[in-house]
Design a protein around this motif. Structure first.
Motif, PDB file in Angstrom:
ATOM      1  N   ASP A 199       0.815  -1.213   0.000  1.00  0.00           N
ATOM      2  CA  ASP A 199       0.000   0.000   0.000  1.00  0.00           C
ATOM      3  C   ASP A 199       0.852   1.268   0.000  1.00  0.00           C
ATOM      4  OD1 ASP A 199      -2.056  -1.815   0.152  1.00  0.00           O
ATOM      5  OD2 ASP A 199      -2.636  -1.329   2.220  1.00  0.00           O
ATOM      6  N   ASP A 201       2.020   4.562  -0.952  1.00  0.00           N
ATOM      7  CA  ASP A 201       1.375   5.620  -1.733  1.00  0.00           C
ATOM      8  C   ASP A 201       2.372   6.668  -2.225  1.00  0.00           C
ATOM      9  OD1 ASP A 201       1.982   6.758   0.689  1.00  0.00           O
ATOM     10  OD2 ASP A 201      -0.011   7.622   1.057  1.00  0.00           O
ATOM     11  N   PRO A 204       5.002   3.350  -6.137  1.00  0.00           N
ATOM     12  CA  PRO A 204       4.139   2.195  -6.419  1.00  0.00           C
ATOM     13  C   PRO A 204       4.893   0.879  -6.294  1.00  0.00           C
ATOM     14  CG  PRO A 204       3.902   3.888  -8.114  1.00  0.00           C
ATOM     15  CD  PRO A 204       5.069   4.298  -7.266  1.00  0.00           C
TER      16      PRO A 204
END
Length: 257
Positions: A199, A201, A204
């Motif tokens: 996850d 952010d 990627p």
């Protein structure tokens, strides 16, 4: 942190953690590098928790560990440039190799420091392995908006001189030229650990997969639910420590064979 070495005439501050070892014993050396500072941290706080990690690895695992702040950050001098940060990492590797009792140097970097660790290993074949945590495959997003990056670097305090950079176009060109994805094939067959949060952010998770494919035999570990700040995720730290333990064992086996 204290001034430990110079890079291109710039004083670089760091922390050197040493294990308790018998006289004449040689142990592996590890470089730990930080990432690009966020606005809420600023350049002065870039590596604030890394001396603690360095001491843990030295005490529990018997490595000599050097963590430092790139130029423009913390107590180091100078101003940020991507090529300058890469030069700092290469200078740190040379410094650590000269430290008493060190046998071989590995690099572990977080975020931007992870990508630069890959690039440094490509340029320095004596770096014996790399762990890259949350590392971008390239800096093309920055390269598309170099003036925005320059302003961000000023806002975080890693560019301190009003007249810096003296040549903006050359400073901006470095951002596109420093590419971990292009460098990592040159690191093979040396060991590479790629750690990434599912996850994340900021960078990627796709970047980690691209780097793994480009290396060909990297150890790719995705931390389920992990974000970008994996330094503070105990699962990621455990994976890193496990990789270091294997590297030490392989190094000892190579010596005895």
């Amino acid at each position: 942190m204290e001034q430990l070495f110079t890079s291109g005439g710039i004083g670089i501050a760091g922390h050197l953690a040493r294990p308790s070892i018998a006289a004449g014993t040689q142990v592996p050396g590890l470089l730990i590098t930080h990432g690009f500072p966020h606005m809420n941290q600023g350049g002065r706080l870039s590596a604030r928790s890394f001396p603690e990690l360095a001491e843990r690895i030295a005490t529990e695992m018997g490595w000599v560990v050097l963590t430092f702040t790139f130029r423009g950050c913390g107590d180091s001098g100078g101003d940020f440039s991507l090529r300058g940060w890469l030069d700092d990492l290469l200078a740190a590797a040379r410094f650590l190799r000269e430290v008493d009792a060190v046998r071989g140097v590995w690099a572990a970097g977080f975020g931007t420091g992870g990508a630069l660790s890959v690039c440094a290993a490509a340029a320095d074949p004596e770096i014996r392995g790399v762990a890259a945590v949350g590392a971008p495959a390239d800096f093309d997003d920055w390269a598309s908006h170099p003036r925005r990056l320059l302003q961000h670097a000023r806002d975080t305090g890693i560019i301190r001189s009003a007249a810096y950079p003296p040549a903006f176009d050359a400073w901006a060109r470095e951002i596109r030229d420093v590419r971990a994805v292009a460098a990592i094939p040159k690191v093979a067959p040396r060991s590479v650990l790629l750690l990434h949060g599912s996850d994340d952010d900021v960078v990627p998770v796709f970047d980690a997969r691209v780097l793994a494919d480009a290396h060909g035999d990297a150890d790719l570990r995705i931390i389920d639910g992990g974000g970008h700040q994996l330094r503070h995720d105990p699962r990621a730290v455990a994976v890193l420590l496990g990789w270091l333990n294997r590297q030490r064992a392989l190094s000892s086996a190579d010596r005895s064979s």
